[in-house]
Enzyme design. Structure first.
Site, PDB file in Angstrom:
ATOM      1  NE  ARG A  80      37.156  55.220  20.326  1.00 51.63           N
ATOM      2  CZ  ARG A  80      38.181  54.881  21.327  1.00 51.63           C
ATOM      3  NH1 ARG A  80      37.651  53.400  22.190  1.00 51.63           N
ATOM      4  NH2 ARG A  80      38.088  55.913  21.570  1.00 51.63           N
ATOM      5  CG  ASP A  86      39.095  58.441  26.739  1.00 49.93           C
ATOM      6  OD1 ASP A  86      39.162  58.783  28.085  1.00 49.93           O
ATOM      7  OD2 ASP A  86      39.424  58.281  26.090  1.00 49.93           O
TER       8      ASP A  86
END
Length: 540
Positions: free
Chosen positions: A161, A442
């Protein structure tokens, strides 16, 4: 060095011969010069769309693409080798130990993340590329603390990603302009590994984050075509899964698949970023105020509609509909609390597989067994593409449904402030994912806390006790909680907690919340990496 390309960091000197070859830099420059103007125009289009939302224009399915949604004849590409069965995907940053442990976890695939779980220091980005290059070639073995780490005989399939379109990579410039972070992450991985991956029959495969419009998917598709031609690889070799994690993208799922159809491997429910985007895109809508973060679950109206539509859309076009991340992580020192947490994971994964998802995400290797058991018991084949969910009828109003049961509590405000401070401090210090109160936080989850605090102040929300959420109230709690952050999140530095506190106080005072905390705070990392402070346009 390639003309017009500059690397503004001492870190690069260590990896110059390995990563920043003339060939790789030439590839970066070619992508930048071909596609940067399109990227910039799409970012301007995001701002234009936000102004329309602020003015009261409701989000809806695009009328100009109704024919794409109505046409049953088109389908996406078949799964790439190794992507037929994705029942459990583990995700995490690209440090060497994590890469080995994730590939050895028993999960079907590993999404190596340069985005929300990685703080983009140049060392993290460059070392991550080196780690993935070594993993692709099965040369990633190393020793740490007397323990040997090496790949198993059958590691998970690797997906990567890159960072989102909104982020620059200021440590590398082309013609005196910063490179797109998306292009930097994609290009270095692709250039150095694509042919090796094809030879091994496992890629190259990607996850694409943060898109807000199908034209942003078209840009990725154009880059894929360009990249494959550049290195002499057949078109349509790449496969990419798109994270549907912005509210506008929730209205354009079919269009996004259509743009990437020859390179597509499906869509993913990026649940935490989607909640963040729901608040941010509806920032001018008083009716969109949400309760405590813990109450915004996958079963509330707008989240349930989004999930059902995503599954139906993917299976209609014969690609994977991937589930999202449970935030719980194992609790080693409290068996009873651990059982409660793992039961939440089981319930979440059971909800996903019975809804029709083809796989799910985990953040910790110890959760693989739980997720795998649920999917093995309820998904007998490699996927559920045959579950067409023709019963699903999702209207625009369903995707905008703000009927979310719950309250705004002092505990919720405190948890948001603590999470925001701890994560922001860790991020500025170079750590992009941290455990807090046995949840893995996160950038996406931290963003929810930031915009919720802004939203509650902006619209004069009241706690369940009747107390108003004011600037003075938030300031007082920031001052109270900041001294304890170092204990809550070991490893963060006091000066970074100060940066985080000042940032949060500024954010709740703004007319509108910033688009991304990562964009706001990137100058701290860039200057620490050797970029000239005068060159940085963002105000620290």
């Amino acid at each position: 060095m390639v003309k017009g390309v500059k690397v503004h960091s001492k870190v690069a000197q260590q990896a110059q011969a390995e990563l920043f070859t003339d060939g790789a830099l030439g590839f970066l420059a070619a992508l930048h010069r071909t596609f940067e103007s399109t990227r910039q125009s799409l970012l301007v289009a995001r701002e234009d769309a936000q102004r329309r939302f602020d003015a009261g224009v409701p989000l809806d399915f695009p009328p100009e693409t109704a024919h794409i949604r109505a046409d049953p004849s088109w389908h996406c590409a078949p799964p790439g080798p190794g992507l037929e069965d994705r029942r459990v995907e583990i995700t995490g940053p690209t440090d060497r130990k994590m890469v080995i442990n994730a590939l050895n976890s028993g999960a079907k695939t590993f999404m190596a993340d340069f985005e929300d779980s990685s703080a983009p220091t140049f060392a993290n980005m460059v070392n991550g590329q080196i780690n993935l290059r070594d993993a692709v070639r099965r040369k990633i073995d190393f020793e740490s603390g007397g323990k040997q780490y090496k790949l198993s005989a059958q590691p998970a399939v690797l997906l990567v990603r890159p960072r989102g379109w909104h982020l620059d990579e200021p440590r590398v410039t082309v013609d005196n302009a910063p490179l797109s972070a998306s292009i930097f992450d994609f290009a270095l991985y692709f250039y150095h590994n694509a042919k090796e991956l094809v030879k091994a029959g496992r890629g190259p495969y990607f996850y694409l984050p943060k898109m807000e419009h199908y034209l942003e998917a078209r840009l990725w598709n154009d880059i894929f075509l360009f990249a494959q031609s550049y290195i002499g690889m057949p078109h349509n070799t790449i496969r990419a899964t798109v994270l549907i994690e912005t509210l506008p993208a929730g209205f354009q799922m079919e269009e996004i698949l259509f743009e990437l159809r020859n390179h597509s491997s499906g869509l993913n429910c990026g649940r935490w970023d989607y909640i963040f985007s729901f608040i941010k895109k509806r920032r001018a809508d008083r009716s969109a105020v949400l309760p405590d973060r813990k109450d915004v679950t996958m079963t509330v109206g707008f989240m349930d509609a989004y999930v059902r539509l995503l599954i139906q859309t993917c299976h209609k076009r014969k690609v994977a509909a991937m589930g999202g991340m449970s935030a719980q992580i194992p609790i080693k020192d409290d068996p009873k609390a651990n059982e409660v947490a793992m039961n939440k994971v089981r319930a979440d994964k059971l909800r996903e597989v019975t809804a029709g998802h083809d796989g799910t995400w985990i953040a910790h290797p110890l959760i693989n067994g739980i997720a795998r058991q649920i999917f093995d018991e309820n998904m007998l084949g490699p996927n559920q593409y045959h579950v067409l969910r023709q019963d699903v009828k999702v209207a625009a109003a369903d995707l905008l449904n703000t009927n979310v049961p719950g309250k705004i509590t002092e505990e919720g405000v405190r948890e948001n402030i603590s999470c925001s401070l701890a994560y922001t401090a860790a991020w500025v210090g170079g750590n992009g994912c941290i455990p807090l109160n046995y949840l893995m936080e996160d950038a996406a989850t931290a963003e929810i806390t930031r915009v919720q605090l802004w939203q509650w102040v902006r619209y004069g929300a009241r706690l369940d006790s009747g107390k108003p959420v004011t600037l003075e109230y938030i300031d007082g709690l920031v001052e109270e909680l900041a001294p304890g952050i170092k204990k809550l999140a070991p490893g963060v530095k006091e000066e970074h907690v100060k940066v985080a506190a000042e940032y949060l106080k500024r954010q709740v005072r703004q007319q509108w919340p910033s688009e991304f905390l990562t964009s706001d705070l990137m100058p701290y990392l860039a200057i620490a990496d050797g970029v000239d402070p005068a060159w940085q346009k963002a105000a620290l």
